[in-house]
Scaffold this active site. Sequence first.
Site, mmCIF file in Angstrom:
data_model
loop_
_atom_site.group_PDB
_atom_site.id
_atom_site.type_symbol
_atom_site.label_atom_id
_atom_site.label_comp_id
_atom_site.label_asym_id
_atom_site.label_seq_id
_atom_site.Cartn_x
_atom_site.Cartn_y
_atom_site.Cartn_z
ATOM 1 N N LYS A 59 -38.197 -26.033 -22.077
ATOM 2 C CA LYS A 59 -38.414 -26.850 -23.055
ATOM 3 C C LYS A 59 -37.084 -27.556 -23.744
ATOM 4 O O LYS A 59 -36.021 -26.873 -23.813
ATOM 5 C CB LYS A 59 -38.977 -26.045 -24.427
ATOM 6 N N LYS B 14 -32.898 -26.442 -29.473
ATOM 7 C CA LYS B 14 -31.616 -26.667 -30.045
ATOM 8 C C LYS B 14 -30.670 -25.670 -29.555
ATOM 9 O O LYS B 14 -29.558 -25.741 -29.816
ATOM 10 C CB LYS B 14 -31.919 -26.261 -31.525
ATOM 11 N N LYS C 201 -38.182 -12.609 -29.752
ATOM 12 C CA LYS C 201 -36.762 -12.622 -30.535
ATOM 13 C C LYS C 201 -36.175 -11.460 -30.543
ATOM 14 O O LYS C 201 -34.936 -11.532 -30.599
ATOM 15 C CB LYS C 201 -37.359 -13.182 -31.827
#
Length: 329
Positions: free
Chosen positions: A192, A195, A109
């Site tokens: 994957k 969102k 991240k």
Amino acid sequence: MQRVFSGIQPTGIPHLGNYLGAIRNWATLQADHDCLFCLVDMHSLTMPWSPQTLREQTLGAAACLLAAGIDPTRLYNQSAVSAHARLGWIFNCVSRLGWLNRMTQFKDKAGKNRENHSAGLYVYPNLMAADILAFHATRVPVGDDQLQHLELANDIAQKFNHDMGVEFFPKIEPLVPPAAARVMSLRDGTKKMSKSDPSAQSRIVLTDTADEIAGKIRRAKTDSEPLPSEMAGLAERPEARNLVTIYAAVSERTPADILSEFGGQGFGPFKNALAELLVQKLAPIATETSRLLQDETHLLSVLRTGAERARSVADPIVNEAESLVGFLR
Ligand code: TRP
């Protein structure tokens, strides 16, 4: 009865991957576990956020979870229960920098621009440990990307117990959903479903209408071969495998069983059947979500009741943890 705790980031309306990988299992676990489900809005501040969006997304996620069958008395938002923050601080002081430096999710991240991220992102796993252990929960349903965080939570619990000379926090065990429930992007079978994918065509969300679901399945990427009759035939065909996996997961059948029905056929009839199945399972959730979102006062009162129940479990545990570390109470 084992106590189950799980958290989900309130990033708005969940997608099919969230539903099959987490939410549906949560709803099932409620039958024979003492469950708590938490919208982790405190974790949402670890990356840049907008107050208005956070508010809307928390309500959206709450409505969707309730529509998908989560017991309203077991759902709440994290920031409404101070036990998370109180135990989180204690764990910041039990956890070691060396442990946090090994967290792969932080590295992913933070990326190259590490220095410019919040301290919250760095200590996120300590708060996650507090989320679970404030309830003495022993079973935690998570995706396999969260296993490292649960190991850290166990390290923190063990160090706390050892340093304070007590057997206070229990050992946590992950409940990882079957691999079959891993849902990939409809545009790229190797990524994957997410969102954050810029293409809305890549995912089905729980508020999609019947037409939107059918359109996304019709346009889903495939190849030009008919479906194989055996699982081995899916090995090099990620998009075909993904659609078969989704069909199997939604219908609660095995992928092999699906192939024995559709093997040898082209994608046309298979996609029609899949779209129909998805509409049948998801449309009622979408309708109920929209209905719930129309009454914000009711949603807020549901969350408030959930928070009260959560407090009644966590407060005595965190009070005891505070006494154990030497705080005057
Ligand atoms: N880190 C989890 C995720 O990103 C969310 C989460 C926060 C969580 N606290 C938790 C999951 C406690 C399980 C238990 O998916």
